[in-house]
Design a protein around this motif. Structure first.
Motif, PDB file in Angstrom:
ATOM      1  N   ILE A  90       0.322  -0.602 -12.087  1.00 38.50           N
ATOM      2  CA  ILE A  90       1.211  -1.455 -11.724  1.00 38.50           C
ATOM      3  C   ILE A  90       2.263  -0.561 -10.942  1.00 38.50           C
ATOM      4  N   ILE A  91       2.647  -0.653  -9.901  1.00 42.94           N
ATOM      5  CA  ILE A  91       3.428   0.275  -9.244  1.00 42.94           C
ATOM      6  C   ILE A  91       5.097  -0.553  -9.135  1.00 42.94           C
ATOM      7  N   GLU A  92       5.969   0.331  -8.951  1.00 42.57           N
ATOM      8  CA  GLU A  92       7.229  -0.133  -8.690  1.00 42.57           C
ATOM      9  C   GLU A  92       8.073   0.811  -7.647  1.00 42.57           C
ATOM     10  N   LEU A  93       8.298   0.113  -6.599  1.00 42.24           N
ATOM     11  CA  LEU A  93       9.140   0.734  -5.463  1.00 42.24           C
ATOM     12  C   LEU A  93      10.387  -0.102  -5.207  1.00 42.24           C
ATOM     13  N   ALA A  94      11.438   0.679  -4.887  1.00 41.86           N
ATOM     14  CA  ALA A  94      12.670  -0.104  -4.666  1.00 41.86           C
ATOM     15  C   ALA A  94      12.897  -0.966  -3.688  1.00 41.86           C
ATOM     16  N   THR A  95      13.594  -1.566  -3.564  1.00 41.49           N
ATOM     17  CA  THR A  95      13.706  -2.860  -2.185  1.00 41.49           C
ATOM     18  C   THR A  95      13.848  -1.846  -1.123  1.00 41.49           C
ATOM     19  N   GLY A  96      12.937  -2.240   0.003  1.00 37.74           N
ATOM     20  CA  GLY A  96      12.890  -1.512   1.341  1.00 37.74           C
ATOM     21  C   GLY A  96      12.156  -0.375   1.239  1.00 37.74           C
ATOM     22  N   GLU A  97      11.441   0.039   0.407  1.00 39.16           N
ATOM     23  CA  GLU A  97      10.510   1.234   0.337  1.00 39.16           C
ATOM     24  C   GLU A  97       9.010   0.590   0.650  1.00 39.16           C
ATOM     25  N   GLY A  98       8.789  -0.253   0.894  1.00 43.05           N
ATOM     26  CA  GLY A  98       7.495  -0.648   1.522  1.00 43.05           C
ATOM     27  C   GLY A  98       6.365  -1.144   0.395  1.00 43.05           C
ATOM     28  N   LYS A  99       6.772  -2.068  -0.420  1.00 39.18           N
ATOM     29  CA  LYS A  99       5.953  -2.536  -1.275  1.00 39.18           C
ATOM     30  C   LYS A  99       4.756  -3.507  -0.591  1.00 39.18           C
ATOM     31  N   THR A 100       5.277  -4.254   0.393  1.00 41.36           N
ATOM     32  CA  THR A 100       4.338  -5.238   1.159  1.00 41.36           C
ATOM     33  C   THR A 100       3.238  -4.289   1.695  1.00 41.36           C
ATOM     34  N   LEU A 101       3.787  -3.216   2.552  1.00 40.82           N
ATOM     35  CA  LEU A 101       2.958  -2.631   3.410  1.00 40.82           C
ATOM     36  C   LEU A 101       1.824  -1.749   2.315  1.00 40.82           C
ATOM     37  N   ALA A 102       2.431  -1.165   1.428  1.00 35.97           N
ATOM     38  CA  ALA A 102       1.241  -0.493   0.224  1.00 35.97           C
ATOM     39  C   ALA A 102       0.197  -1.550  -0.266  1.00 35.97           C
ATOM     40  N   ALA A 103       0.673  -2.720  -0.399  1.00 37.74           N
ATOM     41  CA  ALA A 103      -0.226  -3.754  -0.746  1.00 37.74           C
ATOM     42  C   ALA A 103      -1.594  -4.144   0.147  1.00 37.74           C
ATOM     43  N   VAL A 104      -1.116  -3.922   1.621  1.00 37.80           N
ATOM     44  CA  VAL A 104      -2.137  -3.910   2.482  1.00 37.80           C
ATOM     45  C   VAL A 104      -3.295  -2.947   2.202  1.00 37.80           C
ATOM     46  N   PHE A 105      -2.868  -1.714   2.236  1.00 35.25           N
ATOM     47  CA  PHE A 105      -3.925  -0.695   1.860  1.00 35.25           C
ATOM     48  C   PHE A 105      -4.847  -1.177   0.804  1.00 35.25           C
ATOM     49  N   THR A 106      -4.187  -1.564  -0.296  1.00 33.65           N
ATOM     50  CA  THR A 106      -5.233  -1.902  -1.628  1.00 33.65           C
ATOM     51  C   THR A 106      -5.829  -3.048  -1.312  1.00 33.65           C
ATOM     52  N   ALA A 107      -5.397  -4.125  -0.622  1.00 31.12           N
ATOM     53  CA  ALA A 107      -6.009  -5.256  -0.302  1.00 31.12           C
ATOM     54  C   ALA A 107      -7.353  -5.161   0.518  1.00 31.12           C
ATOM     55  N   TYR A 108      -7.064  -4.487   1.482  1.00 28.46           N
ATOM     56  CA  TYR A 108      -8.230  -3.908   2.376  1.00 28.46           C
ATOM     57  C   TYR A 108      -9.497  -3.296   1.447  1.00 28.46           C
ATOM     58  N   LEU A 109      -9.047  -2.253   0.672  1.00 25.08           N
ATOM     59  CA  LEU A 109     -10.031  -1.421   0.019  1.00 25.08           C
ATOM     60  C   LEU A 109     -10.866  -2.451  -0.908  1.00 25.08           C
ATOM     61  N   LYS A 110      -9.940  -3.377  -1.610  1.00 29.45           N
ATOM     62  CA  LYS A 110     -10.687  -4.137  -2.350  1.00 29.45           C
ATOM     63  C   LYS A 110     -11.517  -5.274  -1.947  1.00 29.45           C
ATOM     64  N   ALA A 111     -11.118  -5.762  -0.525  1.00 30.22           N
ATOM     65  CA  ALA A 111     -11.876  -6.738   0.007  1.00 30.22           C
ATOM     66  C   ALA A 111     -13.274  -6.335   0.849  1.00 30.22           C
ATOM     67  N   LEU A 112     -13.312  -4.940   0.861  1.00 29.43           N
ATOM     68  CA  LEU A 112     -14.425  -4.329   1.480  1.00 29.43           C
ATOM     69  C   LEU A 112     -15.779  -4.725   1.052  1.00 29.43           C
ATOM     70  N   GLY A 113     -15.945  -4.876  -0.091  1.00 29.89           N
ATOM     71  CA  GLY A 113     -17.204  -5.456  -0.561  1.00 29.89           C
ATOM     72  C   GLY A 113     -17.533  -6.831  -0.495  1.00 29.89           C
ATOM     73  N   GLY A 114     -16.525  -7.641  -0.016  1.00 31.58           N
ATOM     74  CA  GLY A 114     -16.969  -8.911   0.436  1.00 31.58           C
ATOM     75  C   GLY A 114     -16.254 -10.087  -0.739  1.00 31.58           C
ATOM     76  N   ARG A 115     -15.617  -9.534  -1.635  1.00 26.20           N
ATOM     77  CA  ARG A 115     -14.993 -10.345  -2.694  1.00 26.20           C
ATOM     78  C   ARG A 115     -13.521 -10.844  -2.142  1.00 26.20           C
ATOM     79  N   GLY A 116     -12.897 -11.891  -2.604  1.00 27.62           N
ATOM     80  CA  GLY A 116     -11.671 -12.124  -2.054  1.00 27.62           C
ATOM     81  C   GLY A 116     -10.651 -11.426  -3.161  1.00 27.62           C
ATOM     82  N   VAL A 117      -9.387 -11.298  -2.421  1.00 22.30           N
ATOM     83  CA  VAL A 117      -8.343 -10.540  -2.749  1.00 22.30           C
ATOM     84  C   VAL A 117      -7.148 -11.361  -2.914  1.00 22.30           C
ATOM     85  N   HIS A 118      -6.298 -11.481  -4.115  1.00 21.53           N
ATOM     86  CA  HIS A 118      -5.129 -12.176  -3.925  1.00 21.53           C
ATOM     87  C   HIS A 118      -3.993 -11.164  -4.190  1.00 21.53           C
ATOM     88  N   ILE A 119      -3.023 -11.278  -3.305  1.00 18.63           N
ATOM     89  CA  ILE A 119      -1.807 -11.013  -3.493  1.00 18.63           C
ATOM     90  C   ILE A 119      -0.727 -11.610  -4.025  1.00 18.63           C
TER      91      ILE A 119
END
Length: 135
Positions: A90-119
């Motif tokens: 579990i990560i913590e970034l301050a407001t404005g440091e890019g949590k939303t963008l960081a989640a995109v990288f992880t979601a793409y990696l996790k979705a590669l195998g064809g399984r769903g990803v929840h954010i």
């Protein structure tokens, strides 16, 4: 009760992924070539390749897609946070440091195998904003 001894504040051990992403340069590839690389990566994931072996390339593809589609420069702290999330932290970034963008990288990696990803996000406003922005 939270055990504060298990909280890590130093993401330096995730630096190798950020360095590998920054060393990869997909800017010379066409959009079609990026899509082809993504499909190749997905095939490797479906065939059972270890996620850790796919992480740097998946993040590099996402890095270039984010640059092209959103015009955003991804920062090292976002890449390291994404790497930590991909490893189950579990990560913590301050407001404005890019949590939303960081989640995109992880979601793409996790979705590669064809399984769903929840954010999950904090509230309905943020959920709509982030889905519209990153969609």
């Amino acid at each position: 009760m939270v055990n504060l001894k298990n909280i890590e504040y130093d993401l330096k051990r995730f630096r190798n992924v950020a360095d590998a992403v920054k060393a990869s340069d997909y800017s010379g590839l066409s959009d079609q070539e990026l899509v082809a690389r993504s499909f190749e990566l997905r095939e490797r994931a479906i065939a059972g390749a270890a996620e850790e072996t796919l992480k740097a390339e998946a993040f590099a593809l996402t890095f270039e897609a984010v640059r092209r589609t959103l015009g955003l420069a991804t920062h090292d702290n976002q890449l390291m946070a994404a790497s930590a999330m991909a490893d189950g932290f579990i990560i913590e970034l301050a407001t404005g440091e890019g949590k939303t963008l960081a989640a995109v990288f992880t979601a793409y990696l996790k979705a590669l195998g064809g399984r769903g990803v929840h954010i999950l996000t904090f509230n309905d406003y943020l959920a709509r904003r982030d889905a519209d922005w990153m969609g």
